[in-house]
Design an enzyme around this catalytic site. Structure first.
Site, PDB file in Angstrom:
ATOM      1  N   PHE A 101       0.853  -1.200   0.000  1.00  9.07           N
ATOM      2  CA  PHE A 101       0.000   0.000   0.000  1.00  9.07           C
ATOM      3  C   PHE A 101       0.880   1.238   0.000  1.00  9.07           C
ATOM      4  O   PHE A 101       1.765   1.383   0.837  1.00  9.07           O
ATOM      5  CB  PHE A 101      -0.918   0.022   1.234  1.00  9.07           C
ATOM      6  CG  PHE A 101      -1.907   1.153   1.201  1.00  9.07           C
ATOM      7  CD1 PHE A 101      -3.105   1.022   0.506  1.00  9.07           C
ATOM      8  CD2 PHE A 101      -1.634   2.363   1.833  1.00  9.07           C
ATOM      9  CE1 PHE A 101      -4.016   2.065   0.448  1.00  9.07           C
ATOM     10  CE2 PHE A 101      -2.551   3.413   1.777  1.00  9.07           C
ATOM     11  CZ  PHE A 101      -3.737   3.261   1.095  1.00  9.07           C
ATOM     12  N   ASP A 122       8.942   2.575   1.800  1.00 15.45           N
ATOM     13  CA  ASP A 122       7.787   3.291   2.338  1.00 15.45           C
ATOM     14  C   ASP A 122       7.697   2.969   3.829  1.00 15.45           C
ATOM     15  O   ASP A 122       7.298   1.875   4.215  1.00 15.45           O
ATOM     16  CB  ASP A 122       6.537   2.845   1.584  1.00 15.45           C
ATOM     17  CG  ASP A 122       5.272   3.546   2.058  1.00 15.45           C
ATOM     18  OD1 ASP A 122       5.278   4.079   3.180  1.00 15.45           O
ATOM     19  OD2 ASP A 122       4.277   3.541   1.312  1.00 15.45           O
ATOM     20  N   LYS A 137       2.102  10.091   7.996  1.00 18.31           N
ATOM     21  CA  LYS A 137       1.344   9.640   9.158  1.00 18.31           C
ATOM     22  C   LYS A 137       1.824  10.294  10.463  1.00 18.31           C
ATOM     23  O   LYS A 137       1.503  11.426  10.701  1.00 18.31           O
ATOM     24  CB  LYS A 137       1.334   8.107   9.228  1.00 18.31           C
ATOM     25  CG  LYS A 137       0.482   7.503   8.095  1.00 18.31           C
ATOM     26  CD  LYS A 137      -0.253   6.243   8.480  1.00 18.31           C
ATOM     27  CE  LYS A 137      -1.398   5.967   7.523  1.00 18.31           C
ATOM     28  NZ  LYS A 137      -1.059   5.056   6.413  1.00 18.31           N
TER      29      LYS A 137
HETATM   30  C1  LIG Z   1      -1.212   5.331   4.983  1.00 15.15           C
HETATM   31  C2  LIG Z   1      -0.156   4.892   4.074  1.00 15.15           C
HETATM   32  C3  LIG Z   1       0.105   5.583   2.873  1.00 15.15           C
HETATM   33  C4  LIG Z   1      -0.737   6.729   2.411  1.00 15.15           C
HETATM   34  O1  LIG Z   1      -0.735   7.815   3.292  1.00 15.15           O
HETATM   35  P1  LIG Z   1      -1.909   8.903   3.210  1.00 15.15           P
HETATM   36  O2  LIG Z   1      -1.439  10.001   4.103  1.00 15.15           O
HETATM   37  O3  LIG Z   1      -3.163   8.227   3.696  1.00 15.15           O
HETATM   38  O4  LIG Z   1      -2.011   9.326   1.797  1.00 15.15           O
HETATM   39  C5  LIG Z   1       1.153   5.143   2.089  1.00 15.15           C
HETATM   40  N1  LIG Z   1       1.907   4.102   2.460  1.00 15.15           N
HETATM   41  C6  LIG Z   1       1.688   3.417   3.607  1.00 15.15           C
HETATM   42  C7  LIG Z   1       2.580   2.271   3.965  1.00 15.15           C
HETATM   43  C8  LIG Z   1       0.645   3.780   4.434  1.00 15.15           C
HETATM   44  O5  LIG Z   1       0.412   3.082   5.560  1.00 15.15           O
END
Ligand SMILES: *Cc1c(COP(=O)(O)O)cnc(C)c1O
Length: 395
Positions: A137, A222, A251
């Site tokens: 994700f 990420d 986050k």
């Molecule tokens: C939440 C998340 C995102 C996206 O972040 P947003 O601020 O919701 O756009 C991307 N990568 C990971 C691993 C996430 O947990």
């Protein structure tokens, strides 16, 4: 604890807000540390922290003070001028993560977007392929969604960015086939959060590093969910022995205020040049002041030791559900944990926990995820595992 949501709140929202979220039937009006309160003053233990957005806890005094001071001084000016808080936060991130330089944005998806552009700029023309992991994700905007390896999220919005290939998180051989001299970057998480806390195989991580080195592609990790001490260390990748070219943060970086960051090593941090990318709100003094306060809290080794200790207690509780035959699997590192059930009961478990005063989240019909604020007390963790066992027993 009974269902507490005032139906008028749900009705007003349904009439005014686009229906993109499935919400739990609870309205929150106040937060303090790992606790949240509804309008009637009922207390909940927050076991999801806004999906790892509130690692410092709610209304951490240092973050509140930084925001108050900055809000009364200068909130935002755009990026036409120099401002101190963004420089200070960039220095902090540089010095505490992978060196190099930082690009600020306003969310995780925006960090993925910026990294995608950085990778393409770094690679140059004709080298446009990107590799990411299935089940990963990286956000929901078009570039980020193209990286997100979840067909159900992608399908309604095709066509996406056409040059992304997805490979297994378990089988390094798939990387051998996917990475070549046409690859600009590999995007991956060390632990896949949104799919239910699934660790990526160590040999996939090491092969990705090796192949990126061989072909000159960027390894973009990420850490939007795993980072900033969620799993214990400041970056989960460092504990996994992985040296990224680029790290994505968002986050919990802002202590609750929207901010994202792309950190790149010195070798690649000048790939984006003036005019290549930007955002009006990015690096606002307000968000960066909050971010610096949050980072200082989260980098405290005492806190990080607590994350490991309390995470082990939480995982023990989940493992005992497996041992007693209630659950199929327990996964976790630090305070990033999940439990998987053999039946589609995860939503019922989350509802049962909510009624008992604990707010958690199910990532699927089978899996419940726990990402409490890192300042949670041992007592709350122990009460959570007790409540979870009771909820499961009552199913
Ligand atoms: C939440 C998340 C995102 C996206 O972040 P947003 O601020 O919701 O756009 C991307 N990568 C990971 C691993 C996430 O947990």
């Amino acid at each position: 604890m009974s269902e507490a949501l005032d139906p008028r709140v749900a009705a007003r929202e349904a009439a005014a807000v686009m229906p993109t979220y499935r919400r739990m039937p609870v309205e929150l009006v106040r937060g303090e540390g790992a606790h949240l309160f509804d309008p009637a003053g009922r207390r909940y233990v927050d076991c999801i922290a806004g999906i790892s957005m509130a690692n410092v806890g709610h209304c951490h005094p240092d973050v509140v003070e930084a925001i108050r001071t900055q809000a009364g001084t200068l909130i935002n000016t755009s990026n036409l001028f120099y401002t101190e808080p963004g420089i200070a936060l960039a220095e902090w991130l540089r010095d505490h993560t992978i060196g190099g330089k930082v690009f600020f944005c306003n969310s995780g998806a925006e960090a993925s977007e910026a990294a995608l552009k950085l990778a393409r700029r770094h690679a140059g023309p004709g080298r446009d392929e990107v590799v990411a992991l299935r089940d990963g994700f990286h956000g929901r905007t078009f570039g980020a969604l193209s990286l997100t390896g979840q067909p159900d999220k992608q399908e309604p919005f095709r066509p996406l960015v056409p040059t992304v290939r997805h490979v297994s998180r378990d089988d390094p051989a798939e990387l051998d086939d996917a990475i070549s001299e046409r690859t600009a970057a590999v995007f991956l998480e060390v632990i896949q959060g949104e799919i239910g806390v699934q660790p990526v195989a160590p040999d996939v991580l090491s092969r990705a590093r090796e192949l990126c080195d061989r072909f000159g592609a960027l390894l973009i990790v990420d850490e939007i969910q795993t980072g900033l001490s969620r799993t214990g260390p400041l970056l989960a990748s460092s504990e996994a022995g992985l040296a990224p070219d680029v790290v994505l943060l968002a986050k919990s970086l802002g202590g609750g205020v929207p901010i994202g960051a792309v950190v790149a090593t010195p070798e690649v941090s000048d790939a984006l040049q003036p005019g290549d990318h930007g955002s009006t709100f990015a690096a606002s003094p307000l968000a960066c002041a909050a971010g610096l306060a949050a980072c200082r809290v989260l980098a405290d080794p005492v806190l990080q030791d607590e994350v490991r200790r309390l995470g082990a207690i939480l995982l023990d509780g989940l493992v005992s559900l497996v041992d007693s035959g209630v659950a199929l699997e327990a996964r976790g590192r630090g305070l990033m944990c999940a439990v998987e059930f053999p039946e589609p009961v995860a939503a019922d478990v989350v509802t049962g926990l909510m009624r008992a005063g604990f707010l958690a989240n199910n990532t699927s019909a089978y899996t419940v995820r726990f990402l409490p604020p890192l300042v949670i007390a041992e007592e709350d963790v122990r009460e959570l595992t007790g409540a979870l066992a009771a909820v499961c027993a009552a199913l």
